[in-house]
Design a protein around this motif. Structure first.
Motif, PDB file in Angstrom:
ATOM      1  N   VAL A  36      22.747  56.064 -16.919  1.00 51.50           N
ATOM      2  CA  VAL A  36      24.112  56.060 -17.441  1.00 51.50           C
ATOM      3  C   VAL A  36      24.056  56.491 -18.900  1.00 51.50           C
ATOM      4  N   VAL A  37      24.818  57.522 -19.232  1.00 45.88           N
ATOM      5  CA  VAL A  37      24.913  57.969 -20.622  1.00 45.88           C
ATOM      6  C   VAL A  37      26.159  57.330 -21.220  1.00 45.88           C
ATOM      7  N   ASP A  38      25.958  56.309 -22.043  1.00 42.46           N
ATOM      8  CA  ASP A  38      27.063  55.617 -22.715  1.00 42.46           C
ATOM      9  C   ASP A  38      27.450  56.463 -23.923  1.00 42.46           C
ATOM     10  N   ASP A  39      28.396  57.368 -23.706  1.00 40.98           N
ATOM     11  CA  ASP A  39      28.707  58.403 -24.691  1.00 40.98           C
ATOM     12  C   ASP A  39      29.708  57.915 -25.741  1.00 40.98           C
ATOM     13  N   GLY A  40      29.214  57.102 -26.674  1.00 41.00           N
ATOM     14  CA  GLY A  40      30.056  56.657 -27.787  1.00 41.00           C
ATOM     15  C   GLY A  40      31.181  55.731 -27.366  1.00 41.00           C
ATOM     16  N   SER A  41      30.973  54.943 -26.333  1.00 44.06           N
ATOM     17  CA  SER A  41      32.038  54.052 -25.858  1.00 44.06           C
ATOM     18  C   SER A  41      32.341  52.971 -26.893  1.00 44.06           C
ATOM     19  N   SER A  42      33.613  52.594 -26.938  1.00 44.03           N
ATOM     20  CA  SER A  42      34.030  51.497 -27.820  1.00 44.03           C
ATOM     21  C   SER A  42      34.302  50.230 -27.024  1.00 44.03           C
ATOM     22  N   ASP A  43      34.067  50.268 -25.721  1.00 38.11           N
ATOM     23  CA  ASP A  43      34.253  49.092 -24.870  1.00 38.11           C
ATOM     24  C   ASP A  43      32.877  48.602 -24.389  1.00 38.11           C
ATOM     25  N   ARG A  44      32.822  47.913 -23.283  1.00 32.79           N
ATOM     26  CA  ARG A  44      31.598  47.292 -22.786  1.00 32.79           C
ATOM     27  C   ARG A  44      30.856  48.174 -21.774  1.00 32.79           C
ATOM     28  N   THR A  45      31.065  49.476 -21.821  1.00 28.06           N
ATOM     29  CA  THR A  45      30.432  50.377 -20.850  1.00 28.06           C
ATOM     30  C   THR A  45      28.918  50.178 -20.792  1.00 28.06           C
ATOM     31  N   GLY A  46      28.254  50.190 -21.936  1.00 30.31           N
ATOM     32  CA  GLY A  46      26.797  50.042 -21.968  1.00 30.31           C
ATOM     33  C   GLY A  46      26.342  48.701 -21.423  1.00 30.31           C
ATOM     34  N   ARG A  58      22.273  55.932 -25.041  1.00 31.02           N
ATOM     35  CA  ARG A  58      23.452  56.007 -25.911  1.00 31.02           C
ATOM     36  C   ARG A  58      23.165  56.973 -27.060  1.00 31.02           C
ATOM     37  N   PRO A  59      23.816  58.129 -27.069  1.00 32.07           N
ATOM     38  CA  PRO A  59      23.644  59.072 -28.179  1.00 32.07           C
ATOM     39  C   PRO A  59      24.090  58.442 -29.499  1.00 32.07           C
ATOM     40  N   GLU A  60      23.672  59.031 -30.596  1.00 30.25           N
ATOM     41  CA  GLU A  60      24.022  58.501 -31.910  1.00 30.25           C
ATOM     42  C   GLU A  60      25.515  58.590 -32.182  1.00 30.25           C
ATOM     43  N   HIS A  61      26.177  59.563 -31.549  1.00 33.45           N
ATOM     44  CA  HIS A  61      27.619  59.724 -31.712  1.00 33.45           C
ATOM     45  C   HIS A  61      28.198  60.277 -30.416  1.00 33.45           C
ATOM     46  N   ASN A  62      29.505  60.190 -30.280  1.00 36.28           N
ATOM     47  CA  ASN A  62      30.157  60.729 -29.087  1.00 36.28           C
ATOM     48  C   ASN A  62      29.933  62.237 -29.002  1.00 36.28           C
ATOM     49  N   LEU A  63      29.438  62.693 -27.863  1.00 30.77           N
ATOM     50  CA  LEU A  63      29.091  64.105 -27.698  1.00 30.77           C
ATOM     51  C   LEU A  63      30.294  64.978 -27.370  1.00 30.77           C
ATOM     52  N   GLY A  64      31.366  64.374 -26.886  1.00 29.21           N
ATOM     53  CA  GLY A  64      32.624  65.098 -26.762  1.00 29.21           C
ATOM     54  C   GLY A  64      32.882  65.820 -25.465  1.00 29.21           C
ATOM     55  N   SER A  65      31.912  65.861 -24.560  1.00 33.89           N
ATOM     56  CA  SER A  65      32.169  66.495 -23.266  1.00 33.89           C
ATOM     57  C   SER A  65      31.194  65.967 -22.231  1.00 33.89           C
ATOM     58  N   LYS A  66      31.584  66.085 -20.970  1.00 36.71           N
ATOM     59  CA  LYS A  66      30.724  65.620 -19.884  1.00 36.71           C
ATOM     60  C   LYS A  66      29.422  66.403 -19.842  1.00 36.71           C
ATOM     61  N   ALA A  67      29.494  67.723 -20.031  1.00 33.32           N
ATOM     62  CA  ALA A  67      28.284  68.546 -19.964  1.00 33.32           C
ATOM     63  C   ALA A  67      27.282  68.135 -21.035  1.00 33.32           C
ATOM     64  N   ALA A  69      26.988  65.196 -22.457  1.00 35.03           N
ATOM     65  CA  ALA A  69      26.437  63.888 -22.087  1.00 35.03           C
ATOM     66  C   ALA A  69      25.379  64.038 -21.002  1.00 35.03           C
ATOM     67  N   GLN A  70      25.638  64.890 -20.022  1.00 38.14           N
ATOM     68  CA  GLN A  70      24.663  65.117 -18.964  1.00 38.14           C
ATOM     69  C   GLN A  70      23.402  65.766 -19.516  1.00 38.14           C
ATOM     70  N   ASN A  71      23.566  66.701 -20.435  1.00 41.07           N
ATOM     71  CA  ASN A  71      22.407  67.359 -21.042  1.00 41.07           C
ATOM     72  C   ASN A  71      21.581  66.393 -21.883  1.00 41.07           C
ATOM     73  N   HIS A  72      22.226  65.368 -22.431  1.00 40.14           N
ATOM     74  CA  HIS A  72      21.495  64.351 -23.188  1.00 40.14           C
ATOM     75  C   HIS A  72      20.513  63.614 -22.283  1.00 40.14           C
ATOM     76  N   ALA A  73      20.871  63.447 -21.018  1.00 33.49           N
ATOM     77  CA  ALA A  73      20.010  62.732 -20.070  1.00 33.49           C
ATOM     78  C   ALA A  73      18.998  63.636 -19.385  1.00 33.49           C
ATOM     79  N   LEU A  74      19.263  64.921 -19.331  1.00 33.95           N
ATOM     80  CA  LEU A  74      18.436  65.832 -18.525  1.00 33.95           C
ATOM     81  C   LEU A  74      16.953  65.791 -18.887  1.00 33.95           C
ATOM     82  N   PRO A  75      16.554  65.731 -20.171  1.00 33.35           N
ATOM     83  CA  PRO A  75      15.120  65.670 -20.483  1.00 33.35           C
ATOM     84  C   PRO A  75      14.424  64.427 -19.926  1.00 33.35           C
ATOM     85  N   HIS A  76      15.181  63.412 -19.566  1.00 37.03           N
ATOM     86  CA  HIS A  76      14.605  62.188 -19.017  1.00 37.03           C
ATOM     87  C   HIS A  76      14.420  62.276 -17.501  1.00 37.03           C
TER      88      HIS A  76
END
Length: 351
Positions: A36-46, A58-67, A69-76
């Motif tokens: 799960v990529v918790d993309d800068g959520s302000s609620d309890r998503t993570g 969880r990226p350091e900041h909101n990445l702004g798009s689904k693609a 966020a998905q690319n953030h996880a792809l190397p893993h």
């Protein structure tokens, strides 16, 4: 054995995420890892995601798009397949199991199943349910039969990981990454597959506000891809180009379809009631058999499905408006330098 990693991009999805994760954990062909990529959520998503024992990034900041966020996880991801699932989409227990055999063909690089509406509470959800039932039981099987599906739905698609990595990941150049990658790979000679027996249920916009945001993103993204891909597609994948051209023609002719009863009544002086009856009747002759078939395939009440038909018309009116807006902005104004292409990813559903 084909191995799988599931990526779930999530921004402020604490309400919808539990049902999604529960459906992923119930898969008859379990994934090796769920991220799960918790993309800068302000609620309890993570926090919600961690309670299910899945990997949370969880990226350091909101990445702004689904693609992104998905690319953030792809190397893993180190598995054969990567399955991208929206945080408000529920998969049938055998969804992954049914997709896997498609990749026995080495030329298949992307596959997705049949998407239906999770809820039918509001006008807009009920209208969308008709669109999905018709589209996934009429248009999509025809396209699949011609080996050229228009899109593998981004809410529940499986990708061959090596191909995806070599492509540079999920494409970020358009606002709809699923259509971009589906078209790109088919133009490049690879195969996209529609698996009709793999079923997913998506949570669709429940209000007009969110429907407008979603449809604008979809239509702008469609014409971004037309601008980017249509010429090479016509040369290398003409059958796919045919579906795209037919879709554009349908958009161009939509205002004529909407105004037909008015024109026949005012110009040809035909009785209004008779004109409306012929106008609706002609369309229902196409709609109803497909919807009855779809209801039986999905084990739905035929009467409930048919009762939702009137709600498809407000939804189609919204589609027509934003389709024309997308055409004018992305095919005319953007190339002329008079407008900017859509880059802001707005959710099409309330969080």
């Amino acid at each position: 054995m084909t191995t799988v990693t599931i990526i779930v991009p999530a921004h402020n999805e604490e309400r919808g995420l539990p049902a999604t994760l529960e459906s992923l954990l119930r898969q008859t062909a379990p994934a090796e890892e769920i991220i799960v990529v918790d993309d800068g959520s302000s609620d309890r998503t993570g926090e919600v995601a961690r309670s299910y024992g899945v990997t949370v990034l969880r990226p350091e900041h909101n990445l702004g798009s689904k693609a992104r966020a998905q690319n953030h996880a792809l190397p893993h991801c180190q598995t054969d397949l990567v399955v991208a699932v929206d945080a408000d989409t529920v998969l049938a227990p055998d969804y992954v199991e049914r997709l896997k055999p498609a990749f026995d063909d080495p030329d298949v690089v992307i596959a997705a199943g049949n998407v239906q509406t999770r809820f039918t509470r509001t006008i807009w959800e009920r209208g969308r349910s008709i669109e999905y039932l018709f589209g996934f039981h009429f248009h999509r099987p025809i396209q699949a039969g011609a080996a050229s599906p228009m899109v593998c739905s981004g809410c529940c698609s499986a990708f061959r990981r090596e191909t995806l990595v070599a492509f540079g990941g999920f494409p970020e150049r358009t606002i709809v990454e699923d259509m971009d990658v589906t078209w790109s790979w088919q133009i490049g000679g690879r195969k996209a597959v529609y698996v009709s027996d793999a079923v997913a249920w998506a949570a669709d916009p429940e209000t007009l506000t969110y429907l407008r945001k979603q449809v604008w993103r979809w239509m702008a993204g469609f014409f971004q891809n037309v601008r980017l891909h249509l010429r090479p597609m016509a040369r290398r994948k003409p059958m796919l180009a045919l579906w795209v051209v037919l879709a554009v023609l349908e958009i161009l002719l939509a205002p004529l379809w909407w105004t037909t009863p008015l024109v026949l009544t005012l110009v040809w002086q035909l009785p209004a009631a008779e004109t409306l009856a012929w106008w609706l009747g002609a369309e229902l002759l196409l709609f109803i058999p497909t919807l009855v078939y779809a209801a039986h395939r999905r084990r739905l009440s035929v009467l409930r499905v048919l009762a939702n038909i009137p709600f498809a018309y407000p939804t189609r009116a919204v589609n027509t408006y934003y389709a024309w807006k997308g055409l004018l902005v992305e095919l005319i104004l953007v190339p002329l330098g008079l407008a900017k292409t859509l880059t802001v990813y707005e959710k099409g559903r309330a969080t």
